[in-house]
Design an enzyme around this catalytic site. Structure first.
Site, PDB file in Angstrom:
ATOM      1  N   ALA A  12     -32.310  27.777 -35.540  1.00 34.14           N
ATOM      2  CA  ALA A  12     -32.758  28.132 -34.189  1.00 34.14           C
ATOM      3  C   ALA A  12     -31.964  27.472 -33.062  1.00 34.14           C
ATOM      4  CB  ALA A  12     -34.238  27.805 -34.033  1.00 34.14           C
ATOM      5  N   ARG A  23     -24.587  36.915 -24.767  1.00 34.76           N
ATOM      6  CA  ARG A  23     -25.076  37.936 -23.835  1.00 34.76           C
ATOM      7  C   ARG A  23     -24.522  37.725 -22.431  1.00 34.76           C
ATOM      8  NH1 ARG A  23     -30.362  37.107 -25.434  1.00 34.76           N
ATOM      9  NH2 ARG A  23     -30.722  38.351 -27.300  1.00 34.76           N
ATOM     10  N   GLU A  34     -22.386  26.967 -40.677  1.00 34.81           N
ATOM     11  CA  GLU A  34     -23.668  26.665 -41.321  1.00 34.81           C
ATOM     12  C   GLU A  34     -23.370  26.246 -42.757  1.00 34.81           C
ATOM     13  OE1 GLU A  34     -26.992  26.298 -40.858  1.00 34.81           O
ATOM     14  OE2 GLU A  34     -27.077  26.035 -43.043  1.00 34.81           O
ATOM     15  N   CYS A  44     -40.978  26.754 -41.040  1.00 38.98           N
ATOM     16  CA  CYS A  44     -42.432  26.603 -40.981  1.00 38.98           C
ATOM     17  C   CYS A  44     -43.132  27.561 -41.924  1.00 38.98           C
ATOM     18  CB  CYS A  44     -42.953  26.875 -39.579  1.00 38.98           C
ATOM     19  SG  CYS A  44     -41.993  26.077 -38.312  1.00 38.98           S
ATOM     20  N   TYR A 423     -64.112  35.541 -21.421  1.00 38.00           N
ATOM     21  CA  TYR A 423     -65.341  35.425 -22.191  1.00 38.00           C
ATOM     22  C   TYR A 423     -65.814  36.800 -22.646  1.00 38.00           C
ATOM     23  CZ  TYR A 423     -70.379  35.720 -22.775  1.00 38.00           C
ATOM     24  OH  TYR A 423     -71.625  36.048 -23.228  1.00 38.00           O
TER      25      TYR A 423
END
Lengths: 449, 449
Positions: A12, A23, A34, A44, A423
């Site tokens: 990330a 962009r 990597e 996660c 609510y």
């Protein structure tokens, strides 16, 4: 000639920066290194694959290297590890793992997103082959094989933080006997102990053995020995948190800070001109205290990456910092926290009142309403909300977001009481539980002054 | 001698004030008049009783008259209707309905909480015995008998607002044929029509017939005739919203404002010294525009009641106002809104960008993730968030609270992008959908300037 941005790290913090920079700067040459096989994946999500809720590790990949090449014209090189950064020559020494070949790659701009690694304290036996840290998809693959095999009857999780407990639940779902060993007074050290105790109780109810105030002395094939007992352990999973992978940066002379994380300014610039950092390898600012803090979370990595990308591309953006928000689902419980705990408040010098209430997740009469506990810390005199913790069934966790937003805005308990929160009987009592807690805090403040 | 506080109205706006005043003023004599049989009940829960999710109307009562007498020493008189207020003589004319006897009751302090009543436009036949407005538990009782009886095959709901649609769903659960007639372009007039269309689609998918852009011309026993057709109708339920019960106050010379609601200042004081008002009978301030607004909601009534109670007892508290937050659950959809819609933004003179995105309620790979649509209105130049709307499956509605809090705090789209909101795969993608929308808005602002 176009400039080259070199990104170290394909998750990330790295790829958010790379894509945002792309962009905004169509002419930039972007190379991303990597060391593993995957880019932009949800670490996660690993516990949910291990537990069988999610079918495969591949599903956790948000964008593949090929997608980054095709859609963003980013030269992603997986299986390439950055070995050293030469800041004078503006180049990085790269090891192509498959070919076992080393080469040098020059850069004009450098973005470091080397992530984190599981903490491995010097416990005898911690490097045994049956001991797993779970941080990358590569780490998770062999553990998933173990989980699926049904071979591991006894699993010991060392450390009772979020990840440790999520992994404990995963192995219960695989029908193992699971024991969690936590050194602190209670599991979930990022909660106050009174709230952590509710989590322990919830885990035990689901058949997980939880030992607290107990340290691991030694790990041996087949067993884990603590200060109190010896527990059978076919496999051992480490849930002791992570530490920043900042050695590469530090060795190049880039300044580090809290817990050795790379120091960055609000634009994610490191101490060296033209060098940026984002994600689990670098530090953040804690909005409540104003101090630097180390938080390794995907949300923060994405935001910092975005900030870095905008600035790398010549734009202007600053990262405001974090309020320490975190949530998890553990068996039937949802747990959330934001801001400071009592311990953190004391350390920072805050005087505060504590409001702890029980309410219901839905209108009391509506089917499925369950008990939610909300704890609020509110500063004396100012009335400012400093922290909040929530524990309860379905419908609990995301309520922490209101408190995270209120804390960021510097709201007082009274401000929270009168917020126009939503609510309807299927979702809330007429006073939302966080407002019920704020109301209690407001009363305590008035009584105490 | 102790002062007497007279409260007119035994629901939230009245009893919240009475109980707060009691806690702070042990010596105050408090009398509360309620024309019906019940105090402090959840009118919002009525559709769930009608639909059979909640067993009985009695479950909607939060506190009985006896509890108020025992725990708060409040002299609650049910079945007593206030007929007229004499501000000069500081007395109220009261009608004891059971005994059909009228008496005068003096007061030192007066709190008016007379609530609201369903709108009944002058449609021929609207006062027929088969036509039901649903506002109080007394209204609901005969309708519940009808629903349970299985007699009503065909139910027509006039008005496609929150309550109308909730009632439509209730009767579908009772296996009636339900038709909703809405005069506006789409149901849910408090949403933008593009979002309302998603709700219509969801209702139709559950077997509810929805006719929009269609007005009711006449109601007759057995049928409802619209501008387009005649629909069979054993019973007709009104979902046209409510209007304030402010005649009693207005006739006494107390100033009224928006839609005839009682005008109050920030301390809930009316135009007359020593006379207060709270709840559905009085107006609020709309924080986004700063203008007075009429909002009839239990949450607001409770907050205004609390403010009134504190001030009545000699304390100091002000009601900051509302941001127009509302949520509901309709069949499989959750719907939420806060701040201004496009129509409201234009009327107030705001120029804005619209960011509308689709995301998922949980991490895309996590079981049960569903599509959520988020629409954000963000002011040009300032970047301030003006309004938000959300529609999606389980996990959608309560997300509106973050936007309500952000709007109250005057946050910009960028502020929302970088909020430290909670994330875990069972609850959210790594960018929460509201942040995804804020990110889109931020891009549009940058492009447009």
């Amino acid at each position: 000639m176009s400039q080259r941005l070199l990104v170290i790290g394909g998750d990330a913090g790295g790829m958010a920066a790379a894509s945002v920079a792309r962009r905004r700067s169509p002419d930039l040459e972007i190379v991303a290194l990597e060391q593993g096989r995957y880019t932009s994946y949800s670490a996660c999500g690993i516990p949910y694959v291990l537990g069988g809720d999610v079918f495969s590790l591949d599903q956790l990949v948000a964008r593949t290297p090929q997608q980054f090449r095709d859609r963003f014209r980013i030269d992603v090189r997986t299986g390439h590890r950055a070995m050293a950064i030469d800041l004078d020559k503006r180049s990085v020494e790269v090891h192509n793992l498959a070919q076992d070949r080393t080469y040098k790659l020059g850069f004009d701009l450098l973005h470091i997103a080397t992530g984190a690694k599981p903490r491995r304290p010097p416990i005898p036996g911690i490097d045994g082959s049956q001991v797993y840290g779970v941080q990358t998809l590569e780490d998770a693959a062999p553990l998933l094989e173990e989980a699926k095999s049904g071979r591991c009857r006894n699993v010991v999780v060392v450390g009772g933080g979020y990840i440790g407990l999520e992994l404990a639940e995963a192995f219960i779902k695989r029908e193992a006997m699971v024991t969690v060993i936590e050194r602190g007074a209670e599991v979930m050290g990022r909660l106050d102990p009174d709230m952590g105790a509710l989590v322990s109780a919830g885990m035990r109810k689901h058949g997980i053995t939880v030992h607290t105030a107990e340290a691991v002395n030694a790990i041996e094939p087949g067993t884990v020995t603590t200060t109190q007992r010896t527990v059978p352990a076919d496999i051992v999973v480490l849930g002791l948190g992570v530490e920043p992978n900042s050695a590469l940066a530090a060795e190049a002379g880039i300044a580090t800070g809290v817990q050795g994380a790379i120091a960055v300014d609000r634009r994610q610039r490191t101490s060296v001109d033209g060098v940026w950092a984002a994600g689990d390898c670098c530090q953040s600012r804690f909005i409540v205290t104003g101090e630097p803090v180390y938080v390794a979370l995907g949300t923060v990595a994405n935001k910092q990456g975005r900030i870095a990308g905008i600035n790398i591309a010549g734009g202007y953006a600053t990262f405001p910092g974090v309020v320490g928000t975190a949530i998890t689902k553990l068996c039937a419980l949802e747990v959330g926290r934001t801001g400071v705990t009592e311990k953190e408040a004391k350390r920072a010098g805050f005087e505060y009142v504590v409001a702890k209430i029980e309410s219901t997740t839905r209108a009391g009469y509506y089917p499925g309403a369950g008990t939610i506990t909300v704890k609020l810390l509110v500063e004396r005199v100012s009335g400012r909300v400093l922290g909040g913790q929530v524990i309860g069934p379905e419908g609990t966790a995301k309520r922490i977001d209101v408190l995270a937003t209120a804390i960021t805005a510097g709201m007082t308990a009274d401000d929270v009481v009168y917020l126009d929160l939503s609510y309807a009987p299927p979702f809330s009592p007429v006073w939302d539980p966080v407002q019920e807690a704020a109301r209690r805090a407001s009363g305590l403040l008035e009584a105490r002054g």
